[in-house]
Motif scaffolding. Structure first.
Motif: not given
Length: 187
Positions: A7-11
């Motif tokens: 899972w990639h963390h994005r804002k």
């Protein structure tokens, strides 16, 4: 259907904040799969919880290295500024001395000033080298790639399976050939 546990963390923008998947508080952080099959909003505090998600080892090492380099650059800049301020002060003092001294002593003073400048430059370079060798303190901004804990990962997989199954059921209900025909015999 397979869903990789990466899972990639994005804002997202503040106006796009939605409820956290765990605690339902508004959050601008999103975890998304690399292939965009699944995503969910999550609080940054949950990302730090080892019981929820574990950061990817390579990504965590890269983030730590980046933080160390930034801290080192800040310290080097501080040393350079300090050196520049010292040089300005020395220039002021030299100008004041020139006003007060004779021409004969000016040549000797210039030699001494050049030696002082060289010593200051050496001192500055030594400080920079020592800072480069020293390990700066760790800061915690956080990695961008995570692996969910097996229970949370299984919940996401189940959710996707249920969505897919509901979609298949809707398609079956729309197809009239899926239902049996009306009986044509006598009672």
């Amino acid at each position: 259907m397979s869903l990789k546990n990466e899972w990639h963390h994005r804002k997202v923008a503040e106006g796009q904040a939605k409820a956290c998947w765990v605690c339902f508080k508004p959050s601008t952080s999103v975890l998304i799969t690399p292939d965009n099959k699944d995503f969910f909003y999550i609080c940054p505090g949950h990302l730090k919880d080892r019981g929820f998600a574990i950061p990817d080892a390579d990504e965590a090492a890269a983030v730590e290295e980046r933080k160390k380099k930034e801290a080192l650059d800040r310290e080097i800049e501080a040393v350079k500024k300090e050196y520049a301020e010292k040089q300005k002060e020395k220039e002021k003092k030299r100008k004041e001395k020139e006003k007060n001294k004779d021409k004969d002593k000016k040549k000797e003073d210039k030699k001494e000033e050049e030696e002082e400048d060289k010593n200051d430059e050496k001192e500055r370079d030594e400080k920079i080298k020592s800072l480069e060798q020293k390990d700066p303190e760790k800061t915690d901004d956080g990695p961008r790639i995570f692996n969910l804990h097996k229970n949370f990962y299984q919940q996401r997989v189940e959710r996707l399976r249920n969505i897919e199954q509901a979609k298949r059921n809707r398609e079956r209900l729309k197809n009239p050939s899926a239902f049996p025909s009306v009986p044509s015999g006598d009672l």
